[in-house]
Scaffold this motif. Structure first.
Motif, PDB file in Angstrom:
ATOM      1  N   ASN A 204      -7.056   6.592  16.610  1.00 38.73           N
ATOM      2  CA  ASN A 204      -6.974   5.212  16.141  1.00 38.73           C
ATOM      3  C   ASN A 204      -7.091   5.158  14.620  1.00 38.73           C
ATOM      4  OD1 ASN A 204      -6.778   4.116  18.754  1.00 38.73           O
ATOM      5  ND2 ASN A 204      -8.989   4.259  19.016  1.00 38.73           N
ATOM      6  N   THR A 205      -6.575   4.081  14.043  1.00 37.64           N
ATOM      7  CA  THR A 205      -6.523   3.979  12.581  1.00 37.64           C
ATOM      8  C   THR A 205      -7.146   2.686  12.084  1.00 37.64           C
ATOM      9  OG1 THR A 205      -4.479   5.281  12.492  1.00 37.64           O
ATOM     10  CG2 THR A 205      -4.992   3.938  10.566  1.00 37.64           C
ATOM     11  N   ILE A 206      -8.013   2.808  11.089  1.00 35.36           N
ATOM     12  CA  ILE A 206      -8.499   1.658  10.346  1.00 35.36           C
ATOM     13  C   ILE A 206      -7.621   1.526   9.107  1.00 35.36           C
ATOM     14  CG2 ILE A 206     -10.474   0.577   9.187  1.00 35.36           C
ATOM     15  CD1 ILE A 206     -10.923   1.201  12.175  1.00 35.36           C
ATOM     16  N   LEU A 207      -7.028   0.353   8.928  1.00 33.20           N
ATOM     17  CA  LEU A 207      -6.240   0.076   7.725  1.00 33.20           C
ATOM     18  C   LEU A 207      -7.041  -0.898   6.879  1.00 33.20           C
ATOM     19  CD1 LEU A 207      -3.671   0.405   6.079  1.00 33.20           C
ATOM     20  CD2 LEU A 207      -2.663  -1.479   7.391  1.00 33.20           C
ATOM     21  N   TYR A 208      -7.559  -0.407   5.783  1.00 33.53           N
ATOM     22  CA  TYR A 208      -8.459  -1.184   4.929  1.00 33.53           C
ATOM     23  C   TYR A 208      -7.688  -1.675   3.699  1.00 33.53           C
ATOM     24  CZ  TYR A 208     -12.825  -2.364   2.475  1.00 33.53           C
ATOM     25  OH  TYR A 208     -13.843  -3.017   1.828  1.00 33.53           O
ATOM     26  N   ILE A 209      -7.713  -2.981   3.468  1.00 32.10           N
ATOM     27  CA  ILE A 209      -7.007  -3.554   2.327  1.00 32.10           C
ATOM     28  C   ILE A 209      -7.971  -3.731   1.160  1.00 32.10           C
ATOM     29  CG2 ILE A 209      -5.674  -5.502   1.434  1.00 32.10           C
ATOM     30  CD1 ILE A 209      -4.671  -6.029   4.239  1.00 32.10           C
ATOM     31  N   VAL A 210      -7.654  -3.087   0.038  1.00 33.85           N
ATOM     32  CA  VAL A 210      -8.396  -3.263  -1.209  1.00 33.85           C
ATOM     33  C   VAL A 210      -7.584  -4.195  -2.103  1.00 33.85           C
ATOM     34  CG1 VAL A 210      -9.141  -2.144  -3.347  1.00 33.85           C
ATOM     35  CG2 VAL A 210      -9.568  -1.031  -1.153  1.00 33.85           C
ATOM     36  N   SER A 211      -8.219  -5.248  -2.577  1.00 37.62           N
ATOM     37  CA  SER A 211      -7.553  -6.163  -3.509  1.00 37.62           C
ATOM     38  C   SER A 211      -8.602  -7.076  -4.124  1.00 37.62           C
ATOM     39  CB  SER A 211      -6.496  -7.013  -2.799  1.00 37.62           C
ATOM     40  OG  SER A 211      -7.106  -8.019  -2.004  1.00 37.62           O
TER      41      SER A 211
ATOM     42  N   ARG B 161     -16.176   7.871   8.100  1.00 38.78           N
ATOM     43  CA  ARG B 161     -15.201   7.409   9.088  1.00 38.78           C
ATOM     44  C   ARG B 161     -15.328   8.156  10.414  1.00 38.78           C
ATOM     45  NH1 ARG B 161     -13.009  10.398   5.121  1.00 38.78           N
ATOM     46  NH2 ARG B 161     -11.537  12.097   5.553  1.00 38.78           N
ATOM     47  N   GLU B 162     -15.034   7.434  11.487  1.00 36.93           N
ATOM     48  CA  GLU B 162     -14.996   8.012  12.824  1.00 36.93           C
ATOM     49  C   GLU B 162     -13.583   7.948  13.394  1.00 36.93           C
ATOM     50  OE1 GLU B 162     -17.925   6.079  15.207  1.00 36.93           O
ATOM     51  OE2 GLU B 162     -19.608   6.732  13.939  1.00 36.93           O
ATOM     52  N   ASN B 163     -12.672   7.369  12.608  1.00 29.41           N
ATOM     53  CA  ASN B 163     -11.277   7.249  12.994  1.00 29.41           C
ATOM     54  C   ASN B 163     -10.417   7.619  11.788  1.00 29.41           C
ATOM     55  OD1 ASN B 163     -11.498   5.623  15.733  1.00 29.41           O
ATOM     56  ND2 ASN B 163     -12.852   4.591  14.276  1.00 29.41           N
ATOM     57  N   ILE B 164      -9.114   7.695  11.990  1.00 25.55           N
ATOM     58  CA  ILE B 164      -8.217   7.817  10.844  1.00 25.55           C
ATOM     59  C   ILE B 164      -8.441   6.581   9.977  1.00 25.55           C
ATOM     60  CG2 ILE B 164      -5.807   7.920  10.112  1.00 25.55           C
ATOM     61  CD1 ILE B 164      -5.192   9.204  12.849  1.00 25.55           C
ATOM     62  N   PHE B 165      -8.532   6.754   8.677  1.00 26.35           N
ATOM     63  CA  PHE B 165      -8.877   5.647   7.773  1.00 26.35           C
ATOM     64  C   PHE B 165      -7.900   5.662   6.602  1.00 26.35           C
ATOM     65  CE2 PHE B 165     -11.249   2.826   5.151  1.00 26.35           C
ATOM     66  CZ  PHE B 165     -12.226   2.220   5.941  1.00 26.35           C
ATOM     67  N   LYS B 166      -7.120   4.589   6.468  1.00 25.44           N
ATOM     68  CA  LYS B 166      -6.135   4.499   5.402  1.00 25.44           C
ATOM     69  C   LYS B 166      -6.311   3.205   4.612  1.00 25.44           C
ATOM     70  CE  LYS B 166      -2.676   7.441   7.596  1.00 25.44           C
ATOM     71  NZ  LYS B 166      -1.229   7.642   7.863  1.00 25.44           N
ATOM     72  N   PHE B 167      -5.788   3.227   3.389  1.00 28.79           N
ATOM     73  CA  PHE B 167      -5.934   2.080   2.488  1.00 28.79           C
ATOM     74  C   PHE B 167      -4.576   1.515   2.085  1.00 28.79           C
ATOM     75  CE2 PHE B 167      -9.791   4.492   1.901  1.00 28.79           C
ATOM     76  CZ  PHE B 167     -10.782   3.564   1.627  1.00 28.79           C
ATOM     77  N   ILE B 168      -4.543   0.203   1.956  1.00 28.69           N
ATOM     78  CA  ILE B 168      -3.492  -0.454   1.180  1.00 28.69           C
ATOM     79  C   ILE B 168      -4.170  -1.018  -0.055  1.00 28.69           C
ATOM     80  CG2 ILE B 168      -1.935  -2.427   1.009  1.00 28.69           C
ATOM     81  CD1 ILE B 168      -1.185  -2.071   3.869  1.00 28.69           C
ATOM     82  N   HIS B 169      -3.716  -0.587  -1.220  1.00 28.38           N
ATOM     83  CA  HIS B 169      -4.231  -1.144  -2.463  1.00 28.38           C
ATOM     84  C   HIS B 169      -3.219  -2.184  -2.936  1.00 28.38           C
ATOM     85  CE1 HIS B 169      -5.812  -0.454  -6.829  1.00 28.38           C
ATOM     86  NE2 HIS B 169      -6.199  -1.604  -6.310  1.00 28.38           N
ATOM     87  N   LEU B 170      -3.575  -3.438  -2.767  1.00 30.46           N
ATOM     88  CA  LEU B 170      -2.684  -4.555  -3.081  1.00 30.46           C
ATOM     89  C   LEU B 170      -3.025  -5.108  -4.457  1.00 30.46           C
ATOM     90  CD1 LEU B 170      -0.468  -6.557  -2.117  1.00 30.46           C
ATOM     91  CD2 LEU B 170      -2.325  -7.938  -1.131  1.00 30.46           C
ATOM     92  N   LYS B 171      -2.054  -5.086  -5.357  1.00 29.42           N
ATOM     93  CA  LYS B 171      -2.267  -5.576  -6.710  1.00 29.42           C
ATOM     94  C   LYS B 171      -1.387  -6.797  -6.976  1.00 29.42           C
ATOM     95  CE  LYS B 171      -3.181  -0.924  -8.567  1.00 29.42           C
ATOM     96  NZ  LYS B 171      -2.875   0.029  -9.669  1.00 29.42           N
ATOM     97  N   ARG B 172      -1.934  -7.730  -7.729  1.00 31.18           N
ATOM     98  CA  ARG B 172      -1.169  -8.901  -8.157  1.00 31.18           C
ATOM     99  C   ARG B 172      -1.382  -9.098  -9.647  1.00 31.18           C
ATOM    100  NH1 ARG B 172      -1.726 -15.250  -6.113  1.00 31.18           N
ATOM    101  NH2 ARG B 172       0.335 -15.914  -6.857  1.00 31.18           N
ATOM    102  N   ASP B 173      -0.412  -9.653 -10.327  1.00 32.78           N
ATOM    103  CA  ASP B 173      -0.511  -9.904 -11.763  1.00 32.78           C
ATOM    104  C   ASP B 173      -1.855 -10.558 -12.073  1.00 32.78           C
ATOM    105  OD1 ASP B 173      -0.171 -11.394 -14.360  1.00 32.78           O
ATOM    106  OD2 ASP B 173       1.830 -10.498 -14.249  1.00 32.78           O
ATOM    107  N   VAL B 174      -2.601  -9.998 -13.023  1.00 29.39           N
ATOM    108  CA  VAL B 174      -3.949 -10.492 -13.320  1.00 29.39           C
ATOM    109  C   VAL B 174      -3.923 -11.941 -13.808  1.00 29.39           C
ATOM    110  CG1 VAL B 174      -4.942  -8.222 -13.758  1.00 29.39           C
ATOM    111  CG2 VAL B 174      -3.883  -9.484 -15.647  1.00 29.39           C
TER     112      VAL B 174
END
Length: 283
Positions: free
Chosen positions: A4-11, A142-155
């Motif tokens: 299983n995968t955790i998809l963690y969004i950083v923003s 982590r206890e599962n597959i762990f991936k990140f989306i790093h979402l950036k927007r114009d400051v």
């Protein structure tokens, strides 16, 4: 074996994470929990969540929502009130009590992930908690597959949007330059924190870049995470979702499109606009 995968969004806030997690959650393989780190605040009616009465996106409280009640039952607890800490603090290592609470919070978060996987039969959970520190700490444990989306927007867009919502909800305009610098600093801190993550576990995408060709980037995210490709939805809409926090706009059915309304405000303030342009390039 971790399947299983955790998809963690950083923003940063006001960067489009709610829209993105709503789009991705249209996949039958995915369930989104929203900003899981704020579960404690919503349960105990703390600082975060008052804007929408600390409710789940289904409209019920986190002590009466059937979905979350089933999660608590799977955790082996009788009441949501037993969950006391889900937001990790960067200063946790200063005292033994803090270290203990930090470790307990990581354990409960991992248990929540496992419970949701079991109850939903989905293979991907989206945690849009945003905080890079929280994400990296969970990644380390982590206890599962762990991936990140790093979402950036114009400051500049983020800064103007923060000011807009402060006026709307608190009738309090912000110092744009101070917010701009803090927004830049948060971006820099996120970049630094994610250096502790393997490159193959991070997908970086700009908010504006995504909307240049949304289907193309949605396909790339699907391939990165490992779920079946889906068609880009036309609307942001809640469909039996039980997410935590997120923009208040999540309760309205809204056409998904690039929001560039901030540009007119930025042009009216040339110094702010120029400084923001430079900072955006640096970060």
């Amino acid at each position: 074996m971790k399947t299983n995968t955790i998809l963690y969004i950083v923003s940063d806030v006001r960067s489009g994470s709610t829209v993105l997690e709503n789009i991705l959650s249209k996949s039958k393989d995915i369930i989104s929990l929203g900003e899981l780190h704020l579960l404690d605040s919503h349960i105990h009616k703390g600082k975060w969540g008052a804007t929408w009465n600390w409710n789940c996106s289904c409209g019920k409280s986190f002590t009466t929502c059937e979905f979350w009640l089933s999660v608590y039952k799977e955790l082996g607890i009788k009441s949501a009130q037993e969950i006391t800490k889900t937001q990790l603090s960067e200063g946790y290592y200063n005292r033994k009590d803090d270290i203990s609470q930090h470790n307990e919070a990581i354990q409960i978060l991992n248990k929540i992930y496992q419970a949701v996987f079991k109850l939903s039969n989905c293979k991907v959970i989206i945690d849009s908690s945003k905080s890079p520190f929280q994400g990296v700490e969970l990644y380390k444990n982590r206890e599962n597959i762990f991936k990140f989306i790093h979402l950036k927007r114009d400051v500049r867009a983020v800064t103007i949007s923060k000011n807009k919502w402060s006026i709307k909800f608190f009738n309090k305009p912000l110092n744009l330059y101070k917010v701009l610098i803090n927004t830049f600093r948060y971006r820099a801190q996120s970049n630094s924190a994610l250096k502790n993550v393997k490159e193959e576990d991070i997908f970086t995408i700009g908010y504006e870049e995504f909307f240049e060709n949304p289907q193309h980037h949605l396909n790339k995210i699907a391939d990165f995470v490992g779920f079946q490709r889906i068609e880009m939805p036309e609307y942001m809409v809640l469909q039996n979702d039980h997410t935590i926090a997120g923009t208040p706009n999540r309760f309205e059915k809204r056409k998904i499109k690039l929001d560039e309304n901030w540009k007119e405000s930025a042009r009216k303030n040339p110094i702010f606009n120029a400084l923001g342009y430079i900072l955006n390039k640096l970060a």
